[in-house]
Scaffold this active site. Structure first.
Site, PDB file in Angstrom:
ATOM      1  N   TYR A 240      14.262  -7.424  -5.407  1.00  0.00           N
ATOM      2  CA  TYR A 240      15.712  -7.235  -5.443  1.00  0.00           C
ATOM      3  C   TYR A 240      15.962  -5.772  -5.076  1.00  0.00           C
ATOM      4  CZ  TYR A 240      15.341 -11.424  -8.389  1.00  0.00           C
ATOM      5  OH  TYR A 240      15.042 -12.664  -8.877  1.00  0.00           O
ATOM      6  N   HIS A 247      19.400 -14.327  -6.861  1.00  0.00           N
ATOM      7  CA  HIS A 247      18.630 -14.507  -5.632  1.00  0.00           C
ATOM      8  C   HIS A 247      18.011 -13.180  -5.181  1.00  0.00           C
ATOM      9  CE1 HIS A 247      19.980 -18.628  -5.066  1.00  0.00           C
ATOM     10  NE2 HIS A 247      21.219 -18.230  -5.292  1.00  0.00           N
ATOM     11  N   LYS A 276      15.227 -16.039   2.129  1.00  0.00           N
ATOM     12  CA  LYS A 276      14.753 -14.696   1.808  1.00  0.00           C
ATOM     13  C   LYS A 276      13.961 -14.139   2.983  1.00  0.00           C
ATOM     14  CE  LYS A 276      14.161 -16.134  -3.023  1.00  0.00           C
ATOM     15  NZ  LYS A 276      15.528 -15.819  -3.433  1.00  0.00           N
TER      16      LYS A 276
END
Length: 311
Positions: A240, A247, A276
């Protein structure tokens, strides 16, 4: 009168009463020398496939005889990639064991395509050397999947929370009270305390990294990213960049040995399926580098595609 083309000792007649110049200009193939078109093996197979040339010796109009005569085993994947790129409307020229491609416009950029088979083995050094190139991975069914490689900056912007207490060792792992470390660290599934992994424990205690995975972990932590395990996705970490949300933006796999393209293909497919980025990390000359690999669904949008399949 139909023109002629040659490739090595093989002579071909151009079909449809067309000249060598016509084929040269329409299909962007070969080198024109007077009324003769000089072809490379991939161009021969392409023009035979398109029924634009026929061998003077009928034996070589048979597909198996032609391939055996002009292609080596390691050139077969090149043909698979060459065919797909020509169908997509690209101008394609061979450069050793690579392909050089551009769109029909002479001002369009030129890309290098590295062609490999599905079982190709490579190091991180190999991977990094292909940055800004396209990889054409050819499977044993003749299918071609194209990948784009780019170097990526993994700088995050998460806030650094003060570590209020040193972890209590539990073997190679450790435990701390809730609220004493950044909330995203460790296993906090049990109320009142958080269990830290070996990587987290060593980082918080200031131990130097011992292996490539740990080196990448330290680097990502120092770049202010939030790092969680990537186990559920079959990789080392999920990342992240700003704050812990539902997500993660990226998955990271650490190259600490040679890998097969099977593993890369699988990782890219999984990352794409969960929206991703797929990042591969490795160490070159004592520096940590990050390479994003993404699958290219197409080179040009359908409405702009110059498809040669009906020529």
């Amino acid at each position: 009168m139909s023109g002629k083309a040659i490739c090595g000792n093989l002579v071909f007649n151009i079909t449809g009463n067309r000249s060598a110049a016509h084929i040269f200009n329409k299909y962007s193939t070969g080198t024109l020398k007077g009324d003769l078109l000089i072809l490379e093996p991939l161009e021969v197979v392409f023009l035979i496939w398109k029924r634009r040339i026929k061998a003077e010796n009928p034996l070589f109009n048979e597909g198996s005889s032609l391939v055996k005569a002009i292609l080596q085993e390691d050139e077969i994947p090149l043909w698979n990639a060459y065919r797909e790129l020509r169908i997509a409307g690209y101008r394609v020229k061979r450069n050793g064991m690579d392909l050089r491609i551009r769109e029909k416009s002479s001002s369009s950029p030129v890309f290098t395509v590295k062609t490999i088979r599905e079982n190709f083995q490579l190091s991180f050094s190999d991977l990094y050397s292909w940055i800004e190139n396209i990889v054409a991975a050819v499977d044993d069914d003749g299918g071609v999947t194209f990948y784009k490689l780019s170097e990526i900056d993994m700088e995050g912007s998460s806030s650094i929370q003060e570590i209020k207490e040193r972890p209590v060792p539990v073997g190679k792992r450790s435990v701390v009270s809730d609220g004493s470390i950044p909330e995203w660290l460790g296993d906090s599934t049990t109320e009142n305390f958080t269990i830290l992994s070996e990587l987290e424990t060593r980082y918080i205690n200031g131990f130097p990294p011992e292996n490539p995975v740990e080196m990448v972990y330290h680097d990502l932590f120092n770049k202010k990213t939030i790092i969680r395990t990537g186990f559920k996705y079959g990789c080392n970490f999920r990342i992240y960049l700003n704050e812990l949300s539902s997500h993660a933006e990226a998955l990271v796999h650490v190259f600490d040995r040679e890998e097969g393209w099977y593993a890369i293909s699988r990782a890219v497919r999984v990352a794409g399926g969960v929206k991703k980025k797929m990042i591969f990390a490795g160490i070159l000359e004592s520096k940590i580098k990050y390479v994003e690999i993404k699958r290219m669904k197409s080179f040009v949008e359908d409405e702009n595609r110059d498809d040669e399949s009906d020529l």
